[in-house]
Design an enzyme around this catalytic site. Structure first.
Site, PDB file in Angstrom:
ATOM      1  CB  SER A   1     -11.047   3.958  14.255  1.00  0.00           C
ATOM      2  OG  SER A   1     -10.550   5.074  12.973  1.00  0.00           O
TER       3      SER A   1
ATOM      4  CG  HIS B   1      -8.638   3.234   1.033  1.00  0.00           C
ATOM      5  ND1 HIS B   1     -10.024   3.828   1.293  1.00  0.00           N
ATOM      6  CD2 HIS B   1      -7.816   3.504   2.370  1.00  0.00           C
ATOM      7  CE1 HIS B   1      -9.998   4.263   2.252  1.00  0.00           C
ATOM      8  NE2 HIS B   1      -9.054   4.149   3.004  1.00  0.00           N
TER       9      HIS B   1
ATOM     10  NE  ARG C   1      -4.997   8.627   4.678  1.00  0.00           N
ATOM     11  CZ  ARG C   1      -5.405   7.688   5.229  1.00  0.00           C
ATOM     12  NH1 ARG C   1      -5.930   7.960   6.416  1.00  0.00           N
ATOM     13  NH2 ARG C   1      -5.943   6.579   4.612  1.00  0.00           N
TER      14      ARG C   1
ATOM     15  CG  ASP D   1      -1.913   1.909   7.806  1.00  0.00           C
ATOM     16  OD1 ASP D   1      -1.810   2.930   8.619  1.00  0.00           O
ATOM     17  OD2 ASP D   1      -3.149   1.594   7.560  1.00  0.00           O
TER      18      ASP D   1
HETATM   19  N1  CMX Z   1      -3.677  -7.474  -0.812  1.00  0.00           N
HETATM   20  C1  CMX Z   1      -4.190  -8.713  -1.063  1.00  0.00           C
HETATM   21  N2  CMX Z   1      -5.731  -8.654  -1.458  1.00  0.00           N
HETATM   22  C2  CMX Z   1      -6.305  -7.717  -1.420  1.00  0.00           C
HETATM   23  C3  CMX Z   1      -5.556  -6.261  -0.873  1.00  0.00           C
HETATM   24  C4  CMX Z   1      -4.363  -6.397  -0.610  1.00  0.00           C
HETATM   25  N3  CMX Z   1      -3.519  -5.272  -0.395  1.00  0.00           N
HETATM   26  N4  CMX Z   1      -6.530  -5.460  -0.898  1.00  0.00           N
HETATM   27  C5  CMX Z   1      -7.761  -5.981  -1.270  1.00  0.00           C
HETATM   28  N5  CMX Z   1      -7.553  -7.261  -1.672  1.00  0.00           N
HETATM   29  C6  CMX Z   1      -8.690  -8.352  -2.066  1.00  0.00           C
HETATM   30  C7  CMX Z   1      -9.520  -8.511  -0.677  1.00  0.00           C
HETATM   31  O1  CMX Z   1      -9.037  -9.180   0.143  1.00  0.00           O
HETATM   32  C8  CMX Z   1     -10.679  -8.712  -1.514  1.00  0.00           C
HETATM   33  O2  CMX Z   1     -10.590 -10.253  -1.347  1.00  0.00           O
HETATM   34  P1  CMX Z   1     -11.794 -11.357  -1.380  1.00  0.00           P
HETATM   35  O3  CMX Z   1     -12.626 -11.019  -2.371  1.00  0.00           O
HETATM   36  O4  CMX Z   1     -11.059 -12.874  -1.432  1.00  0.00           O
HETATM   37  O5  CMX Z   1     -12.557 -10.890  -0.006  1.00  0.00           O
HETATM   38  C9  CMX Z   1     -10.757  -8.411  -2.927  1.00  0.00           C
HETATM   39  O6  CMX Z   1      -9.112  -8.033  -2.970  1.00  0.00           O
HETATM   40  C10 CMX Z   1     -11.530  -7.154  -3.014  1.00  0.00           C
HETATM   41  O7  CMX Z   1     -11.300  -6.302  -2.015  1.00  0.00           O
HETATM   42  P2  CMX Z   1     -11.482  -4.659  -2.265  1.00  0.00           P
HETATM   43  O8  CMX Z   1     -12.919  -4.556  -2.620  1.00  0.00           O
HETATM   44  O9  CMX Z   1     -10.523  -4.081  -3.274  1.00  0.00           O
HETATM   45  O10 CMX Z   1     -10.971  -4.046  -0.860  1.00  0.00           O
HETATM   46  P3  CMX Z   1     -12.209  -3.886   0.571  1.00  0.00           P
HETATM   47  O11 CMX Z   1     -12.762  -2.582   0.521  1.00  0.00           O
HETATM   48  O12 CMX Z   1     -12.918  -5.163   0.815  1.00  0.00           O
HETATM   49  O13 CMX Z   1     -10.990  -3.900   1.617  1.00  0.00           O
HETATM   50  C11 CMX Z   1      -9.000  -3.022   2.419  1.00  0.00           C
HETATM   51  C12 CMX Z   1      -9.955  -2.759   1.894  1.00  0.00           C
HETATM   52  C13 CMX Z   1      -8.077  -1.868   3.050  1.00  0.00           C
HETATM   53  C14 CMX Z   1      -9.220  -3.781   3.821  1.00  0.00           C
HETATM   54  C15 CMX Z   1      -7.989  -3.819   1.723  1.00  0.00           C
HETATM   55  O14 CMX Z   1      -7.573  -3.469   0.745  1.00  0.00           O
HETATM   56  C16 CMX Z   1      -6.879  -4.724   2.453  1.00  0.00           C
HETATM   57  O15 CMX Z   1      -7.063  -5.808   3.231  1.00  0.00           O
HETATM   58  N6  CMX Z   1      -5.615  -4.052   2.501  1.00  0.00           N
HETATM   59  C17 CMX Z   1      -4.442  -4.534   3.167  1.00  0.00           C
HETATM   60  C18 CMX Z   1      -4.567  -4.075   4.599  1.00  0.00           C
HETATM   61  C19 CMX Z   1      -4.329  -2.648   4.802  1.00  0.00           C
HETATM   62  O16 CMX Z   1      -3.591  -1.931   4.321  1.00  0.00           O
HETATM   63  N7  CMX Z   1      -5.345  -2.062   5.568  1.00  0.00           N
HETATM   64  C20 CMX Z   1      -4.786  -0.566   5.906  1.00  0.00           C
HETATM   65  C21 CMX Z   1      -6.192   0.507   5.215  1.00  0.00           C
HETATM   66  C22 CMX Z   1      -6.132   1.577   5.739  1.00  0.00           C
HETATM   67  C23 CMX Z   1      -6.282   1.925   7.016  1.00  0.00           C
HETATM   68  O17 CMX Z   1      -7.614   1.833   7.606  1.00  0.00           O
HETATM   69  O18 CMX Z   1      -5.579   2.488   7.957  1.00  0.00           O
END
Ligand code: CMX
Length: 441
Positions: free
Chosen positions: A241, A318, A327, A373
């Site tokens: 964002s 994250h 937070r 969140d």
């Molecule tokens: N549940 C399941 N799998 C997860 C995970 C979770 N909470 N967090 C990371 N992973 C997975 C990723 O999907 C990724 O899988 P692939 O290799 O198959 O694509 C792998 O672990 C490595 O990911 P990462 O490098 O640890 O995390 P990213 O930087 O790619 O993504 C984030 C970060 C936040 C998008 C991810 O942790 C996620 O999807 N979390 C759940 C959604 C969430 O809570 N989002 C809110 C974030 C805060 C905000 O912006 O408001």
């Protein structure tokens, strides 16, 4: 010119001079390398943006102008009888780089109250959407309808000197922040409360007036709103964002257009929409288990099932953080103080006991810990706000404080239109084979 705007101009002139010197004397200094993996995998870890308002440390969490969240809770001015910081104070801190006085915060409260009028065509635009429309879509339609009020766009069309851009961006930002709670509350009351709208109370601070217009006059909810609006406001510049708002603003799109673009990014489930997904996920788990409080074993089973189904566990992980998000901790402390016996909050805490272990064991997520969140929805449900599809709008109203303070800085520093270089996979293959140079256009 208001005294805050005058003071901002002085600070902006000072920093502009420093930045010019920095560029002149050190502009060619290298601050990082870029790998092929980074180009394909979300540019993680590339230092390539400047954002003045806050800085994120992977282990410690966010600092706003040097202040951590616990320090903000101690040092920012509070409402009379309240314990949580007033978001007006955080905005002042992010804009000015120094803590506000009580008088500064009161000044901002009254300026925003005075500027909060929303023209009728904005409500008409929202009304034109089906009632089933997601609140984030309504929010963005409202923001774009407000764009008719952009002073920057009008001034640019008439022809202004680029050294004055910041001034119009400042005015638009102040107006937009003032108006957003009214737009958001209108959406909430339209969608969930039979269109019974509540007029603003110009005597209240920004956060409690928002709570009031939403229909929550409980002092506990107002305190929650002040905390909520403070902790969701900013998370340095690279998140979707903030980065989108900054990117679109770099084309000299006005504050309304830039912020709306950022809000479309916040509406994604991997970013801000995760706050609704957390509650949806917990409710689905409870439903599958026949209601009530699940055991830790049942939660663990459900987490494993979620992962086996190829879904993410919302609220965990994250892109930058590698520890429990402060937070999250701030909200946990709020819950321990105000609602320690709440059933949903207890489930959130049980999930916190279970998920990091499972994610660590599976070894895929780089950060198994909860983000902002994971906790917010349970607090809102406690005070009666059960309509979880609305939660990302709350996040968005708060996020305006950080990204719009940053937009003021972007224009004050005269930052350029953003245009990183991209390459094709063909180029990558040629590069690996030594057929093209890394610096080639
Ligand atoms: N549940 C399941 N799998 C997860 C995970 C979770 N909470 N967090 C990371 N992973 C997975 C990723 O999907 C990724 O899988 P692939 O290799 O198959 O694509 C792998 O672990 C490595 O990911 P990462 O490098 O640890 O995390 P990213 O930087 O790619 O993504 C984030 C970060 C936040 C998008 C991810 O942790 C996620 O999807 N979390 C759940 C959604 C969430 O809570 N989002 C809110 C974030 C805060 C905000 O912006 O408001």
């Amino acid at each position: 010119m208001s005294y805050i705007k005058e003071k901002f101009k002085v600070k902006a002139d000072e920093l502009s001079t420093e930045v010019k010197d920095l560029l002149k004397n050190h502009g060619s200094k290298v601050i990082g390398d870029v790998t092929i993996a980074q180009a394909y995998q979300g540019m993680r870890g590339i230092t390539g943006l400047v954002t003045e308002t806050s800085l994120l440390d992977a282990n410690e969490g966010i600092r706003f102008r040097g202040y951590s969240i616990p320090e903000l809770r101690d040092n920012l001015p509070k409402a009379v009888g309240g314990a949580e910081p007033l978001p007006e104070g955080l905005f002042y801190l992010m804009l000015m780089g120094e803590l506000p006085t009580e008088a500064d915060v009161q000044h901002l409260s009254s300026v925003w109250a005075r500027r909060s009028h929303v023209p009728n065509h904005v409500f008409d635009a929202i009304e034109a959407l089906p009632i089933t429309t997601h609140p984030m879509t309504m929010f963005n339609v409202g923001i774009m309808a407000l764009q008719t009020e952009s002073l920057f766009a009008k001034a640019y069309a008439e022809g202004i000197n680029k050294k004055d851009y910041w001034s119009y961006m400042y005015e638009d930002s102040m107006n937009l922040i003032a108006r957003l709670p009214r737009v958001a509350a209108y959406i909430y009351r339209r969608k969930y409360k039979n269109g019974q709208h509540i007029q603003p109370d110009g005597l209240l601070d920004w956060g409690s007036n928002f709570a009031h217009m939403l229909g929550y006059d409980d002092e506990g909810f107002k305190e929650l709103m002040r905390l909520y609006m403070t902790i969701h406001a900013d998370h340095e510049g690279g998140n979707v964002s903030a980065h989108t708002t900054h990117l679109v603003g770099s084309a000299l799109s006005d504050a309304y257009q830039s912020f709306a673009a950022g809000m479309n990014g916040l509406a994604g489930p991997l970013h801000g929409l995760a706050n609704q997904e957390v509650i949806r996920w917990i409710l689905a788990m409870q439903e599958e288990l026949g209601g009530g409080t699940p055991t830790k074993e049942q939660i663990e089973k459900y987490v494993r099932k979620t992962l086996a189904d190829g879904k993410v566990v919302p609220g965990y992980g994250h892109a930058v953080l590698r520890k429990t998000d402060p937070r999250f901790t701030a909200q946990m402390e709020f819950a321990k103080k105000h609602l320690p016996e709440d059933e949903l909050v207890k489930i959130v805490w049980m999930v916190y006991d279970v998920v990091p272990g499972v994610l660590t064991e599976l070894g895929k997520a780089k950060n198994p810990w909860p983000n902002v969140d994971a906790h917010s929805g349970a607090l809102l449900v406690h005070y009666g706000m059960v309509e979880y599809e609305f939660y990302t709008v709350l996040f968005g109203v708060s996020r305006a404080l950080g990204v719009l303070a940053s937009l003021c800085w972007d224009r004050a520093l005269g930052l350029s239109i953003e245009r990183p270089k991209s390459v094709t996979t063909e180029w990558m293959k040629n590069f690996v084979e030594g057929k093209v140079e890394a610096s080639a256009e």
